[in-house]
Design an enzyme around this catalytic site. Structure first.
Site, mmCIF file in Angstrom:
data_model
loop_
_atom_site.group_PDB
_atom_site.id
_atom_site.type_symbol
_atom_site.label_atom_id
_atom_site.label_comp_id
_atom_site.label_asym_id
_atom_site.label_seq_id
_atom_site.Cartn_x
_atom_site.Cartn_y
_atom_site.Cartn_z
ATOM 1 N N ASP A 88 1.047 -1.230 0.128
ATOM 2 C CA ASP A 88 -0.130 -0.022 -0.022
ATOM 3 C C ASP A 88 0.921 1.304 -0.059
ATOM 4 O O ASP A 88 1.522 1.524 0.835
ATOM 5 C CB ASP A 88 -0.705 -0.014 1.320
ATOM 6 C CG ASP A 88 -2.037 0.932 1.167
ATOM 7 O OD1 ASP A 88 -1.951 1.839 0.160
ATOM 8 O OD2 ASP A 88 -3.033 0.775 1.850
ATOM 9 N N ASP A 134 -3.331 2.304 -5.816
ATOM 10 C CA ASP A 134 -2.304 2.558 -5.042
ATOM 11 C C ASP A 134 -1.978 1.174 -4.095
ATOM 12 O O ASP A 134 -1.493 1.328 -2.888
ATOM 13 C CB ASP A 134 -2.043 3.700 -4.343
ATOM 14 C CG ASP A 134 -2.983 3.858 -3.056
ATOM 15 O OD1 ASP A 134 -4.128 2.997 -3.102
ATOM 16 O OD2 ASP A 134 -3.045 4.669 -2.044
ATOM 17 N N GLU A 135 -2.801 0.271 -4.214
ATOM 18 C CA GLU A 135 -2.699 -0.866 -3.650
ATOM 19 C C GLU A 135 -2.707 -2.274 -4.326
ATOM 20 O O GLU A 135 -3.588 -2.259 -5.212
ATOM 21 C CB GLU A 135 -4.040 -1.082 -2.673
ATOM 22 C CG GLU A 135 -3.864 -0.592 -1.414
ATOM 23 C CD GLU A 135 -5.482 -0.714 -0.806
ATOM 24 O OE1 GLU A 135 -5.854 -1.669 -0.548
ATOM 25 O OE2 GLU A 135 -5.876 0.506 -0.791
HETATM 26 MG MG LIG Z 1 -2.536 3.930 0.056
#
Ligand SMILES: [Mg+2]
Length: 399
Positions: free
Chosen positions: A13, A108-109
């Site tokens: 993350d 974003d993960e």
């Molecule tokens: Mg994040």
């Protein structure tokens, strides 16, 4: 008998992703509170806050007015989705150098199946270190990495070590790791269910384990009770589905009794469009073809499709287009048994170009809001945050 091989899932993350991208691109913002989102003085929410801004209590999904009240001196920026998407691609390219089994959970993960990489990197902790090192040296971004025997533990691991951390939870440490956590950390436990469980005097995951299954079922229903009990004992899926090149994304609903009420059809379509759009954004796809599927009594099924001038992953555009198709494509006028909507026709390079040159600026700016809706939906369950539920558009009734 051969022992089952231990599986290891990593959850990667990126820390305060949008804000970090801005701080990387604009060194003068480094060390300052940065808030990406709606324009202060306007309606809208925070899409991302740098860790400096979080010290003022500013968080994603918070109204921008509230952020301003807490820290008027922060750097307020409108989202630059092209920049974030490019950065995201670079990070996913790096992840692909560790293992091909990478599943994007959002821009974003990602989840990675890192089982069996010992020969290449060493034990799981070393894999995690390597992932963080590669991302930092090649992009300048920090990532938090959680590693555990399944997705739930990996995700809770990364949450527990943010920002810029690494947490490996060994299988025999899982119960102790999640025991003291609030039950809200379990997946799929919306506000309502949380309150129900809290009324049983249960605040932590360890306390949840002590509730007899029958009692839990009485309050939550069988399916939810079973899911939360499993999670309370640290059990969850360890499947990572690599982002395959899927051809279309679609959702459909079959009604219990055939529907003629247009409000019901429109509301249903809105929910389906939102689901399609959320999946598209999660998988970083946008489709130029919108398909409507209608089934009547006796499995009589019709599909209608239309090509848009540019690809979309916006539920409003999908809904409007599908609703137009419903009214203007010579469908029989009779009770509807099933309604479905889908998008297809994408090419990510084509999309990148379209973004740069012909997507209206307003649409780009909206994307951070859409992301926020996805985040909030993921965390708190669907229906918490959605676009206004208006009545069907007054399109003239020639079907
Ligand atoms: Mg994040």
């Amino acid at each position: 008998m051969k022992a089952k091989r231990q599986r290891w899932i990593a959850h990667v993350d990126l820390d305060a992703f949008f804000a970090s991208c801005e701080q990387l691109a604009n060194p003068e913002y480094r060390g300052l509170p940065v808030v990406v989102g709606a324009r202060p003085g306007h309606r809208g929410v925070v899409a991302a806050a740098s860790y400096e801004a979080r010290e003022y209590g500013i968080q994603s999904a918070m109204p921008i007015s509230e952020a301003w009240r807490r820290c008027p001196d922060a750097v307020y920026l409108r989202p630059d989705m092209n920049r974030y998407r490019q950065m995201s691609r670079r990070v996913f390219d790096i992840l692909a150098t560790v293992t091909p089994v990478v599943e994007a959970a959002s821009i974003d993960e990602a989840y990675l199946d890192i089982s069996g990489l010992e020969g290449l990197f060493g034990p799981p902790r070393d894999v995690g270190r390597e992932i963080r090192k590669r991302i930092l040296t090649e992009t300048g971004l920090t990532a938090s990495v959680g590693i555990g025997p399944n997705r739930l533990i990996a995700k809770l691991g990364s949450e527990s070590c943010k920002p810029d951390g690494l947490r490996v939870v060994m299988p025999d440490a899982v119960l102790d790791f999640i025991g003291p956590m609030p039950i809200a950390n379990l997946r799929g436990l919306g506000k309502k269910k949380q309150q129900t469980v809290a009324r049983l005097g249960v605040d932590t995951v360890a306390q949840l384990r002590a509730v007899p299954l029958a009692e839990l079922e009485r309050h939550l229903g069988r399916k939810a009770a079973a899911s939360f009990r499993r999670q309370a004992f640290g059990e969850a899926s360890d499947k990572v589905v690599p982002d395959r090149q899927r051809k279309s994304i679609s959702k459909e609903t079959t009604f219990g009794t055939d529907v003629t009420d247009e409000h019901v059809l429109h509301d249903t379509l809105r929910g389906l469009a939102a689901g399609v759009a959320a999946t598209a954004r999660r998988e970083r796809l946008a489709g130029a073809i919108v398909t409507l599927k209608i089934r009547y009594e006796g499995f009589e099924t019709h599909t209608r499709r239309v090509k848009l001038s540019s690809p979309t992953d916006d539920q409003r555009q999908i809904l409007t287009t599908a609703w137009r198709l419903f009214h203007h494509s010579k469908l029989p006028v009779k009770p509807v048994r099933l309604i479905g909507v889908g998008i297809s026709g994408w090419d990510s390079d084509e999309l990148a170009q379209a973004d740069l040159f012909d997507q209206p600026a307003a649409m780009q700016q909206d994307r951070a809001l859409l992301r926020t809706i996805d985040d909030v939906t993921e965390r708190f369950g669907s229906g918490k945050l959605q676009f206004g539920a208006g009545p069907p558009q007054p399109i003239d009734n020639k079907r």
